[in-house]
Every structure is written in C-alpha cells, then in structure tokens.
Design a protein around this motif. Structure first.
Motif: not given
Length: 301
Positions: A176-193
């Motif tokens: 929903v909020k674009p980011t290129n931060d590695t840690q934030q992307l890791k945290d958001r993996l739970t919402d990904a397919v």
C-alpha cells in the motif's frame, strides 16, 4: 610385422572404460553385456594383465588399464577423424544436450547471433530434464551440472542464483505504501503471495530462502506451488505473486520492466550450468567456435 591387439576388443574396452559400465557400453555398441565382458577378457588375456578392478562396486581401471584407455581413446578418435576426412563426411551439425530452462531463457534468445557468425554450423538442441550420460552416442556437447567426467573438458557458464521478483502491478497491490527498504519488505512478506517451486531433492525454494535468511514464514503465508520455475515466472508475469527465479531466466523481463527485482537477499542454489565436451574434440573448428562464443556470452552476463 607390427603385432596389434584384437581391435574389436580394444574398441569394446575403450567404450566400457569411458562409460565406466559394461551395460552402458553394450547399449552404445549394440551388443550384449556378456559380449562386452568376453571382449574385455580376451584383451586381458592378450596382455596378461587385469584392466579392471573386479572387487569394487564401481567399475574402475587398474593402472595398466588406465594407461591403455588413454592411448586407445586417442587412437580410435584419430582414426574416426581420418575416416571423416577420407569419406568427406565431416558434418558441421553439432548436437547439444541442454536443460530446457537454460535453453529457453538463456541460450535460444542468443543463438541467432551465433548462427549469423557461423552460418555453416548447425546446432541441434536436445532438451533434457536431468543429467544425461556424457557420451558421443547422446550428443557432441552438453550443458548440465556435471563437472568431473573423465576425458571431458568442462566450462562453467553460470552459477545459479535465485532472486525475488514480481510484476510492477503486483507490487502496487501488495505494498500500500511503496518502499525499497529491505527490512520493511521482509516484514511485509507475510501479506504477499509466494510463488513456490518444489524442486524435489533440493526442497522448496522459499523454504530454503527463509532458512538462509534466518526467518520463519508465517503459518498463514499464502503460497501457490509449481513443479517448475518457468511456471512460477509466468505466474509472476501475470501479477499473481512473488517468485524466486534464476537470475539468468528473468534478466530480459527485468530489463524490459515486466518484472522487478525486489530489494531482498538472493540465494545461491549450488547448481552450476557447465558446458562439457570431449577433451580431444574441443579443438574441432565447429566446437571450438561454439566454445569461444559461449565464453563471450557467459562473460557478458
């Protein structure tokens, strides 16, 4: 008069020693396994020496057998080359046994360039799903992960690396909020397919990724499982989730903007794509030209 060993026995011995198997030699020569054993025994009686060790599970040459094999292979190959020159049957067609994924995503898009440079050389591709037997009866050249076959020269073209990729459209849906931060992307993996590939003995690719990065996937993690990485890549291209793809397979899609390489860690699979051909054949003009072209292609990627 020069005394020679029985030439048919020498041919059968060379095949058995090269393939390290009596039954494979029988298949290559279109004879029975007992005929192979008989011809080898006849050669051993001629020399009065054991050529193979009989007390091991794997067929192994004795020291005298290894010496004979080295010279027999060189001599028989030289005779074959001379026969081609005499008969004028020096074909420029080369058979290449290659993994289908590597062929489709790496080799075939580049092969037209080789054909422009060498229009007289016809490369016939034979797709493989597992490591083939390295033998002239199978192909002239191979691209597999084999790297230590006796009598063959090997060139590493690519060390496979898996990178997380997704389409720009899917990333917009996922984040929903674009980011290129590695840690934030890791945290958001739970919402990904996660577009997952079950690679048999190698295991599940995303499981290996989580383990390598000391992370634990969510019990509610949504995954779509595929039997081949090409299917996962196609699913990523149509915005279905995040795939772990071999870097060489998605390079063109990333360059064109159809896929995005996420700022997440990659993992090496330990699988190397190696080009292999017989050592004595690597100087043949057609094969030498193909090897030089492959070297330039692998260096550029």
């Amino acid at each position: 008069m020069r005394k020679l060993p029985p030439l048919r026995s020498l041919q059968v011995f060379e095949s058995a020693a090269r393939l390290q198997h009596f039954s494979r030699a029988a298949d290559e020569l279109c004879i029975t396994q007992s005929a192979v054993s008989h011809q080898v025994k006849q050669l051993e009686e001629y020399y009065g020496e054991s050529l193979f060790m009989r007390n091991t599970r794997q067929l192994q040459l004795t020291a005298k057998g290894a010496l004979l094999f080295e010279q027999a292979e060189a001599s028989l190959n030289l005779l074959a080359d001379v026969s081609k020159q005499i008969t004028g049957n020096d074909s420029q067609q080369l058979r290449l046994a290659v993994y289908s994924s590597f062929a489709i995503k790496w080799l075939i898009p580049r092969l037209s360039e080789f054909r422009k440079l060498h229009p007289q050389i016809d490369i016939r591709l034979d797709m493989i799903a597992s490591n083939p037997q390295l033998s002239d009866s199978v192909a002239d050249m191979f691209i597999s992960d084999q790297s230590d076959h006796k009598g063959y020269s090997h060139l590493t073209l690519h060390k496979e690396r898996l990178i997380p990729v997704a389409s720009p459209e899917y990333i917009k849906q996922w984040l929903v909020k674009p980011t290129n931060d590695t840690q934030q992307l890791k945290d958001r993996l739970t919402d990904a397919v996660l577009l997952t590939v079950d690679e048999g003995q190698l295991g599940i690719d995303w499981q290996r990724w989580f383990k390598a990065n000391k992370l634990t996937p969510s019990a509610l993690q949504q995954q779509h499982i595929f039997s081949h990485v090409l299917f996962a890549i196609e699913a990523a291209l149509v915005h279905q989730g995040i795939a772990l793809a071999s870097d060489f397979m998605v390079k063109d899609d990333i360059d064109s903007g159809r896929l995005v390489a996420l700022n997440l860690p990659d993992i090496l699979t330990g699988f190397d794509f190696n080009f292999s051909c017989k050592q004595r054949r690597q100087r043949e003009p057609a094969i030498a030209s193909f090897i030089e072209w492959l070297k330039l292609q692998s260096q550029s990627t």
